[in-house]
Design a protein around this motif. Sequence first.
Motif, PDB file in Angstrom:
ATOM      1  N   ALA A  35      -6.771  71.220  42.934  1.00  0.00           N
ATOM      2  CA  ALA A  35      -8.088  70.475  42.626  1.00  0.00           C
ATOM      3  C   ALA A  35      -8.322  69.617  43.565  1.00  0.00           C
ATOM      4  CB  ALA A  35      -8.384  70.181  41.080  1.00  0.00           C
ATOM      5  N   TYR A  36      -7.523  68.641  43.856  1.00  0.00           N
ATOM      6  CA  TYR A  36      -7.804  67.402  44.898  1.00  0.00           C
ATOM      7  C   TYR A  36      -7.798  68.289  46.294  1.00  0.00           C
ATOM      8  CZ  TYR A  36      -7.289  63.093  47.447  1.00  0.00           C
ATOM      9  OH  TYR A  36      -7.406  62.072  48.187  1.00  0.00           O
ATOM     10  N   ALA A  37      -7.030  69.039  46.411  1.00  0.00           N
ATOM     11  CA  ALA A  37      -7.282  69.996  47.990  1.00  0.00           C
ATOM     12  C   ALA A  37      -8.756  70.470  48.117  1.00  0.00           C
ATOM     13  CB  ALA A  37      -6.089  71.013  48.095  1.00  0.00           C
ATOM     14  N   LYS A  38      -9.144  71.055  47.009  1.00  0.00           N
ATOM     15  CA  LYS A  38     -10.299  71.623  47.006  1.00  0.00           C
ATOM     16  C   LYS A  38     -11.368  70.612  47.432  1.00  0.00           C
ATOM     17  CE  LYS A  38      -9.129  75.946  44.534  1.00  0.00           C
ATOM     18  NZ  LYS A  38      -9.396  76.502  43.489  1.00  0.00           N
ATOM     19  N   LEU A  39     -11.314  69.311  46.346  1.00  0.00           N
ATOM     20  CA  LEU A  39     -12.302  68.096  46.474  1.00  0.00           C
ATOM     21  C   LEU A  39     -12.445  67.767  48.033  1.00  0.00           C
ATOM     22  CD1 LEU A  39     -14.223  66.116  45.301  1.00  0.00           C
ATOM     23  CD2 LEU A  39     -12.082  64.951  44.499  1.00  0.00           C
ATOM     24  N   THR A  40     -11.363  67.660  48.454  1.00  0.00           N
ATOM     25  CA  THR A  40     -11.054  66.985  49.894  1.00  0.00           C
ATOM     26  C   THR A  40     -11.496  67.933  50.938  1.00  0.00           C
ATOM     27  OG1 THR A  40      -8.872  67.416  50.231  1.00  0.00           O
ATOM     28  CG2 THR A  40      -9.240  65.427  49.325  1.00  0.00           C
ATOM     29  N   ALA A  41     -11.453  69.459  50.705  1.00  0.00           N
ATOM     30  CA  ALA A  41     -11.956  70.392  51.574  1.00  0.00           C
ATOM     31  C   ALA A  41     -13.622  70.198  51.554  1.00  0.00           C
ATOM     32  CB  ALA A  41     -11.555  71.550  51.157  1.00  0.00           C
ATOM     33  N   ALA A  42     -14.035  70.012  50.161  1.00  0.00           N
ATOM     34  CA  ALA A  42     -15.434  69.962  50.008  1.00  0.00           C
ATOM     35  C   ALA A  42     -15.947  68.699  50.826  1.00  0.00           C
ATOM     36  CB  ALA A  42     -15.848  70.045  48.732  1.00  0.00           C
ATOM     37  N   MET A  43     -15.186  67.752  50.771  1.00  0.00           N
ATOM     38  CA  MET A  43     -15.800  66.470  51.409  1.00  0.00           C
ATOM     39  C   MET A  43     -15.834  66.383  52.933  1.00  0.00           C
ATOM     40  SD  MET A  43     -13.960  63.621  49.128  1.00  0.00           S
ATOM     41  CE  MET A  43     -14.550  62.149  49.989  1.00  0.00           C
ATOM     42  N   GLU A  44     -15.044  67.363  53.543  1.00  0.00           N
ATOM     43  CA  GLU A  44     -15.293  67.895  54.936  1.00  0.00           C
ATOM     44  C   GLU A  44     -16.586  68.252  55.332  1.00  0.00           C
ATOM     45  OE1 GLU A  44     -12.176  70.207  56.704  1.00  0.00           O
ATOM     46  OE2 GLU A  44     -10.343  69.351  55.292  1.00  0.00           O
ATOM     47  N   HIS A  45     -17.264  68.767  54.519  1.00  0.00           N
ATOM     48  CA  HIS A  45     -18.517  69.341  54.604  1.00  0.00           C
ATOM     49  C   HIS A  45     -19.852  68.492  54.232  1.00  0.00           C
ATOM     50  CE1 HIS A  45     -16.715  72.838  56.405  1.00  0.00           C
ATOM     51  NE2 HIS A  45     -15.829  73.058  55.104  1.00  0.00           N
ATOM     52  N   HIS A  46     -19.644  67.946  53.115  1.00  0.00           N
ATOM     53  CA  HIS A  46     -20.608  67.037  52.409  1.00  0.00           C
ATOM     54  C   HIS A  46     -20.041  65.626  52.129  1.00  0.00           C
ATOM     55  CE1 HIS A  46     -23.097  70.690  51.960  1.00  0.00           C
ATOM     56  NE2 HIS A  46     -22.020  71.355  51.412  1.00  0.00           N
ATOM     57  N   ARG A  47     -20.755  64.567  52.611  1.00  0.00           N
ATOM     58  CA  ARG A  47     -20.540  63.387  52.022  1.00  0.00           C
ATOM     59  C   ARG A  47     -21.075  62.915  50.863  1.00  0.00           C
ATOM     60  NH1 ARG A  47     -20.103  58.193  55.482  1.00  0.00           N
ATOM     61  NH2 ARG A  47     -20.179  56.683  54.259  1.00  0.00           N
ATOM     62  N   PRO A  48     -20.257  62.665  49.785  1.00  0.00           N
ATOM     63  CA  PRO A  48     -20.898  62.467  48.484  1.00  0.00           C
ATOM     64  C   PRO A  48     -21.541  61.145  48.260  1.00  0.00           C
ATOM     65  CG  PRO A  48     -18.244  62.237  48.261  1.00  0.00           C
ATOM     66  CD  PRO A  48     -18.653  62.592  49.722  1.00  0.00           C
ATOM     67  N   PRO A  49     -22.413  60.832  47.363  1.00  0.00           N
ATOM     68  CA  PRO A  49     -23.190  59.582  47.357  1.00  0.00           C
ATOM     69  C   PRO A  49     -22.229  58.296  46.941  1.00  0.00           C
ATOM     70  CG  PRO A  49     -24.186  61.160  45.907  1.00  0.00           C
ATOM     71  CD  PRO A  49     -22.846  61.935  46.284  1.00  0.00           C
ATOM     72  N   CYS A  50     -21.003  58.794  46.515  1.00  0.00           N
ATOM     73  CA  CYS A  50     -19.907  57.808  46.152  1.00  0.00           C
ATOM     74  C   CYS A  50     -19.094  57.296  47.044  1.00  0.00           C
ATOM     75  CB  CYS A  50     -19.275  58.399  44.744  1.00  0.00           C
ATOM     76  SG  CYS A  50     -18.166  59.549  45.224  1.00  0.00           S
ATOM     77  N   ALA A  51     -19.080  58.245  48.145  1.00  0.00           N
ATOM     78  CA  ALA A  51     -18.201  57.696  49.231  1.00  0.00           C
ATOM     79  C   ALA A  51     -18.156  56.330  49.760  1.00  0.00           C
ATOM     80  CB  ALA A  51     -18.524  58.561  50.588  1.00  0.00           C
ATOM     81  N   ASP A  52     -19.167  55.358  49.763  1.00  0.00           N
ATOM     82  CA  ASP A  52     -19.014  54.179  50.321  1.00  0.00           C
ATOM     83  C   ASP A  52     -19.704  53.177  49.343  1.00  0.00           C
ATOM     84  OD1 ASP A  52     -18.194  54.375  52.868  1.00  0.00           O
ATOM     85  OD2 ASP A  52     -20.076  55.219  53.636  1.00  0.00           O
ATOM     86  N   ASP A  53     -19.495  53.661  47.866  1.00  0.00           N
ATOM     87  CA  ASP A  53     -20.149  52.985  46.738  1.00  0.00           C
ATOM     88  C   ASP A  53     -19.068  52.367  45.978  1.00  0.00           C
ATOM     89  OD1 ASP A  53     -21.670  51.674  44.730  1.00  0.00           O
ATOM     90  OD2 ASP A  53     -23.355  53.319  44.953  1.00  0.00           O
ATOM     91  N   ASP A  54     -18.740  51.167  45.919  1.00  0.00           N
ATOM     92  CA  ASP A  54     -17.820  50.624  45.146  1.00  0.00           C
ATOM     93  C   ASP A  54     -18.068  50.779  43.651  1.00  0.00           C
ATOM     94  OD1 ASP A  54     -16.020  50.169  47.081  1.00  0.00           O
ATOM     95  OD2 ASP A  54     -16.703  47.817  47.193  1.00  0.00           O
ATOM     96  N   ARG A  55     -19.491  50.989  43.268  1.00  0.00           N
ATOM     97  CA  ARG A  55     -19.871  50.992  41.867  1.00  0.00           C
ATOM     98  C   ARG A  55     -19.115  52.136  41.140  1.00  0.00           C
ATOM     99  NH1 ARG A  55     -26.098  50.375  42.606  1.00  0.00           N
ATOM    100  NH2 ARG A  55     -25.590  51.832  44.523  1.00  0.00           N
TER     101      ARG A  55
END
Length: 104
Positions: A35-55
Motif C-alpha cells: 500500500a505504501y508503494a502504491k501511495l508513493t507511486a501516486a505521489m509521483e503524479h500528484h502532489r497531495p495538499p498535505c505534502a508541505d503542511d505540518d498540520r
Amino acid sequence: MKTTEVSDPDLFARLLEDLEERSAPTRITPEARDAYAKLTAAMEHHRPPCADDDRFTAGQVLQIEYLARACAECPIRTECGTYAQLAQPTAGFWAGVDYTEGTS
C-alpha cells in the motif's frame, strides 16, 4: 483543490522522506508495504495538499475541518487511506481520519 504534477525527482524524494519521518506506523506488514508503494507511486503524479503542511502530521492534530476538507478533495485519498488502515500510523491525519494516539 488544485493538484500539482510532481516532475522534480528531488522534490519527490524530499516528500517521501518527510512522509516516512513523520508517520511512524505500528504495523509493517507485506500488505502495508504494498500500500505504501502504491501511495508513493501516486505521489509521483500528484502532489497531495498535505505534502508541505505540518498540520497533517503534528503530534496533536488541530483544525480538523480544514484537514478533512483537504483530504476530501485529494486525488490520492484512496491510496492514503488504504496505507493508513493497513499500517496504523500512530500520528497524523490520513485520508480524513485522525490517527494521533489516544484520539480513536
